[in-house]
Design a protein around this motif. Sequence first.
Motif, PDB file in Angstrom:
ATOM      1  N   TYR A 210       0.823  -1.204   0.000  1.00  0.00           N
ATOM      2  CA  TYR A 210       0.000   0.000   0.000  1.00  0.00           C
ATOM      3  C   TYR A 210       0.863   1.262   0.000  1.00  0.00           C
ATOM      4  O   TYR A 210       0.511   2.259  -0.632  1.00  0.00           O
ATOM      5  N   THR A 211       1.992   1.217   0.684  1.00  0.00           N
ATOM      6  CA  THR A 211       2.886   2.377   0.723  1.00  0.00           C
ATOM      7  C   THR A 211       3.485   2.640  -0.648  1.00  0.00           C
ATOM      8  O   THR A 211       3.573   3.791  -1.088  1.00  0.00           O
ATOM      9  N   THR A 212       3.908   1.585  -1.342  1.00  0.00           N
ATOM     10  CA  THR A 212       4.453   1.766  -2.687  1.00  0.00           C
ATOM     11  C   THR A 212       3.397   2.350  -3.613  1.00  0.00           C
ATOM     12  O   THR A 212       3.693   3.221  -4.438  1.00  0.00           O
ATOM     13  N   LYS A 213       2.155   1.906  -3.477  1.00  0.00           N
ATOM     14  CA  LYS A 213       1.067   2.489  -4.269  1.00  0.00           C
ATOM     15  C   LYS A 213       0.948   3.985  -3.994  1.00  0.00           C
ATOM     16  O   LYS A 213       0.825   4.794  -4.927  1.00  0.00           O
ATOM     17  N   ALA A 214       1.002   4.372  -2.726  1.00  0.00           N
ATOM     18  CA  ALA A 214       0.884   5.790  -2.367  1.00  0.00           C
ATOM     19  C   ALA A 214       2.058   6.593  -2.911  1.00  0.00           C
ATOM     20  O   ALA A 214       1.883   7.729  -3.386  1.00  0.00           O
ATOM     21  N   GLU A 215       3.259   6.018  -2.856  1.00  0.00           N
ATOM     22  CA  GLU A 215       4.443   6.707  -3.382  1.00  0.00           C
ATOM     23  C   GLU A 215       4.349   6.883  -4.893  1.00  0.00           C
ATOM     24  O   GLU A 215       4.667   7.959  -5.434  1.00  0.00           O
ATOM     25  N   PHE A 216       3.894   5.844  -5.590  1.00  0.00           N
ATOM     26  CA  PHE A 216       3.741   5.929  -7.048  1.00  0.00           C
ATOM     27  C   PHE A 216       2.603   6.885  -7.430  1.00  0.00           C
ATOM     28  O   PHE A 216       2.653   7.513  -8.494  1.00  0.00           O
ATOM     29  N   ARG A 217       1.578   6.980  -6.576  1.00  0.00           N
ATOM     30  CA  ARG A 217       0.466   7.875  -6.867  1.00  0.00           C
ATOM     31  C   ARG A 217       0.944   9.322  -6.989  1.00  0.00           C
ATOM     32  O   ARG A 217       0.347  10.144  -7.717  1.00  0.00           O
ATOM     33  N   GLU A 218       2.059   9.660  -6.313  1.00  0.00           N
ATOM     34  CA  GLU A 218       2.635  11.002  -6.401  1.00  0.00           C
ATOM     35  C   GLU A 218       3.374  11.208  -7.715  1.00  0.00           C
ATOM     36  O   GLU A 218       3.715  12.342  -8.070  1.00  0.00           O
ATOM     37  N   LYS A 219       3.620  10.124  -8.455  1.00  0.00           N
ATOM     38  CA  LYS A 219       4.441  10.200  -9.661  1.00  0.00           C
ATOM     39  C   LYS A 219       3.679   9.915 -10.947  1.00  0.00           C
ATOM     40  O   LYS A 219       4.219  10.106 -12.034  1.00  0.00           O
ATOM     41  N   THR A 220       2.450   9.404 -10.825  1.00  0.00           N
ATOM     42  CA  THR A 220       1.685   9.051 -12.030  1.00  0.00           C
ATOM     43  C   THR A 220       0.191   9.109 -11.749  1.00  0.00           C
ATOM     44  O   THR A 220      -0.246   8.942 -10.596  1.00  0.00           O
ATOM     45  N   SER A 221      -0.565   9.325 -12.814  1.00  0.00           N
ATOM     46  CA  SER A 221      -2.028   9.288 -12.705  1.00  0.00           C
ATOM     47  C   SER A 221      -2.585   7.972 -13.246  1.00  0.00           C
ATOM     48  O   SER A 221      -3.800   7.776 -13.285  1.00  0.00           O
ATOM     49  N   LYS A 222      -1.695   7.059 -13.664  1.00  0.00           N
ATOM     50  CA  LYS A 222      -2.134   5.768 -14.189  1.00  0.00           C
ATOM     51  C   LYS A 222      -2.757   4.920 -13.072  1.00  0.00           C
ATOM     52  O   LYS A 222      -2.397   5.060 -11.888  1.00  0.00           O
ATOM     53  N   PRO A 223      -3.668   4.004 -13.416  1.00  0.00           N
ATOM     54  CA  PRO A 223      -4.296   3.139 -12.397  1.00  0.00           C
ATOM     55  C   PRO A 223      -3.261   2.271 -11.683  1.00  0.00           C
ATOM     56  O   PRO A 223      -2.349   1.740 -12.320  1.00  0.00           O
ATOM     57  N   ILE A 224      -3.396   2.147 -10.378  1.00  0.00           N
ATOM     58  CA  ILE A 224      -2.485   1.333  -9.565  1.00  0.00           C
ATOM     59  C   ILE A 224      -3.314   0.379  -8.710  1.00  0.00           C
ATOM     60  O   ILE A 224      -4.241   0.801  -8.012  1.00  0.00           O
ATOM     61  N   THR A 225      -2.983  -0.892  -8.764  1.00  0.00           N
ATOM     62  CA  THR A 225      -3.687  -1.917  -7.989  1.00  0.00           C
ATOM     63  C   THR A 225      -2.698  -2.625  -7.070  1.00  0.00           C
ATOM     64  O   THR A 225      -1.589  -2.971  -7.483  1.00  0.00           O
ATOM     65  N   VAL A 226      -3.089  -2.829  -5.831  1.00  0.00           N
ATOM     66  CA  VAL A 226      -2.267  -3.611  -4.903  1.00  0.00           C
ATOM     67  C   VAL A 226      -2.676  -5.075  -4.991  1.00  0.00           C
ATOM     68  O   VAL A 226      -3.834  -5.420  -4.746  1.00  0.00           O
ATOM     69  N   ILE A 227      -1.734  -5.914  -5.388  1.00  0.00           N
ATOM     70  CA  ILE A 227      -1.913  -7.366  -5.300  1.00  0.00           C
ATOM     71  C   ILE A 227      -0.715  -7.881  -4.526  1.00  0.00           C
ATOM     72  O   ILE A 227       0.400  -7.935  -5.049  1.00  0.00           O
ATOM     73  N   THR A 228      -0.930  -8.203  -3.279  1.00  0.00           N
ATOM     74  CA  THR A 228       0.177  -8.630  -2.427  1.00  0.00           C
ATOM     75  C   THR A 228       0.698  -9.992  -2.871  1.00  0.00           C
ATOM     76  O   THR A 228       0.111 -10.655  -3.732  1.00  0.00           O
ATOM     77  N   ASN A 229       1.787 -10.406  -2.279  1.00  0.00           N
ATOM     78  CA  ASN A 229       2.202 -11.801  -2.409  1.00  0.00           C
ATOM     79  C   ASN A 229       1.256 -12.638  -1.553  1.00  0.00           C
ATOM     80  O   ASN A 229       0.359 -12.099  -0.886  1.00  0.00           O
ATOM     81  N   GLY A 230       1.450 -13.933  -1.535  1.00  0.00           N
ATOM     82  CA  GLY A 230       0.514 -14.764  -0.799  1.00  0.00           C
ATOM     83  C   GLY A 230       1.095 -16.114  -0.446  1.00  0.00           C
ATOM     84  O   GLY A 230       2.299 -16.339  -0.544  1.00  0.00           O
ATOM     85  N   TYR A 231       0.229 -17.012  -0.036  1.00  0.00           N
ATOM     86  CA  TYR A 231       0.655 -18.367   0.308  1.00  0.00           C
ATOM     87  C   TYR A 231      -0.082 -19.352  -0.588  1.00  0.00           C
ATOM     88  O   TYR A 231      -1.206 -19.096  -1.030  1.00  0.00           O
ATOM     89  N   ASP A 232       0.574 -20.445  -0.874  1.00  0.00           N
ATOM     90  CA  ASP A 232      -0.055 -21.502  -1.666  1.00  0.00           C
ATOM     91  C   ASP A 232      -0.581 -22.561  -0.707  1.00  0.00           C
ATOM     92  O   ASP A 232       0.033 -22.832   0.337  1.00  0.00           O
ATOM     93  N   GLU A 233      -1.687 -23.134  -1.045  1.00  0.00           N
ATOM     94  CA  GLU A 233      -2.287 -24.155  -0.175  1.00  0.00           C
ATOM     95  C   GLU A 233      -1.584 -25.490  -0.392  1.00  0.00           C
ATOM     96  O   GLU A 233      -2.189 -26.492  -0.779  1.00  0.00           O
ATOM     97  N   THR A 234      -0.278 -25.461  -0.135  1.00  0.00           N
ATOM     98  CA  THR A 234       0.557 -26.647  -0.328  1.00  0.00           C
ATOM     99  C   THR A 234       0.290 -27.654   0.779  1.00  0.00           C
ATOM    100  O   THR A 234       0.177 -27.292   1.950  1.00  0.00           O
TER     101      THR A 234
END
Length: 427
Positions: A210-234
């Motif tokens: 979310y912080t990287t999204k906020a930082e990039f929002r100051e540099k571009t008007s392009k759409p930004i989506t947060v998709i975190t990393n995750g865990y696999d149901e191994t």
Amino acid sequence: MEKVLIITYYWPPAGGPGVQRWLKFVKYLKAYNVEPIVYIPENPEYPLIDESLQDEIPEGISILKKKIFEPYQLAQVFSKKDTSNISSGIIPETKKQTTLQKLFLYIRGNFFIPDARKFWIKPSVKYLSKYISENDIKTVITTGPPHSLHLIGLKIKSNLPITWIADFRDPWTQIGYHKKLKLSSASKRKHLNFEHKVLNTADTIITTSYTTKAEFREKTSKPITVITNGYDETLIKEVVPDANFTLAHIGSLLSGRNPYNLWEVLSQLISENELFAKKFKLKLVGAVSKEVLETINSFGLQNNLEVVAYVTHQEALKIQRQSQVLLLIEIDSIETRGIIPGKIFEYLAAKRPILAIGPEQWDVIRILEHTNSGKYYSYQDTQQLKSQILTYFNLYQDKELRSSSKNIEEYSRKMLTGKLANLIKNI
């Protein structure tokens, strides 16, 4: 089924968290009616190798390869260890750097912009432009670091009518180690210029925090989506928890990931509590910097310390489930507030209490609170941290130490891939 070309540097047999994000997306994309085509280097120089990850590559996936010139291979003639460490992001503090290390960092920072994989850009653009045109591909995804891969996307976008998604697993100019690269003023401007062009040319941007999204929002008007990393149901066989009171950290401990307050608290507890001294084990799995080990030893923790070299992903998952408490440590810096280590999601799946130490306003805090999976402390916290570890230890003695996490399902790889597939189809 919609085709999407994924340009990534890290792919099995590469080890570490960088490879797993897109390996898992590729694993599940077809279930969402998206056909992934993966483009990787033919002869990469990976700092970590995990052959077991090759078993997770889905059958029938098209994988394209093109040779890459790797300067790190030449640098290894002078120092294989230093080259591997710098490639992995393990950079000593300035005052502890050798002359050779300083030279490597200067060359890396000023001659290889944005990074040492820049020589893959030109041949990749030529090869992929032809492939895209001949195979009716409408969407291209680049993932960095290395951020030179985004420059491949930038050039392809200027040549062809494609939709381009730029995925940032880490920030670019605001990442923690960027300041250590001994950049000249001209080199800094080049990085900022490349970053600006990528952020303002890509059709949409993905960040993992979310912080990287906020930082990039100051540099571009392009759409930004947060998709975190995750865990696999191994599927992991049932494991027996460690008999010792194990605080385990899985993954690299860079020089900056060195919480003096944690080592001090553990030293105090060993001195004050005989049973704690007998039962406590600090387990560090993966690459650990010399500075961190020296600090740990200076607090007299060497008799309770176990350092384990890099292990396979499957073995790491097993260790996570065996450990009594899982440590999550990040550099104490404004630049690292947006770093969400990939391991936190596997920690969630392990369902062991998480003890996190990092910068204030860290994005990790949001996840810990949302999932009720652990506790966060800053580098300035001492007494509260000590009290929490003692609470965990008392619960361990009573055989009551467990996680009461919730809401972790939304961080599963399959669920996150659904979010990615929806983005691809609706740009």
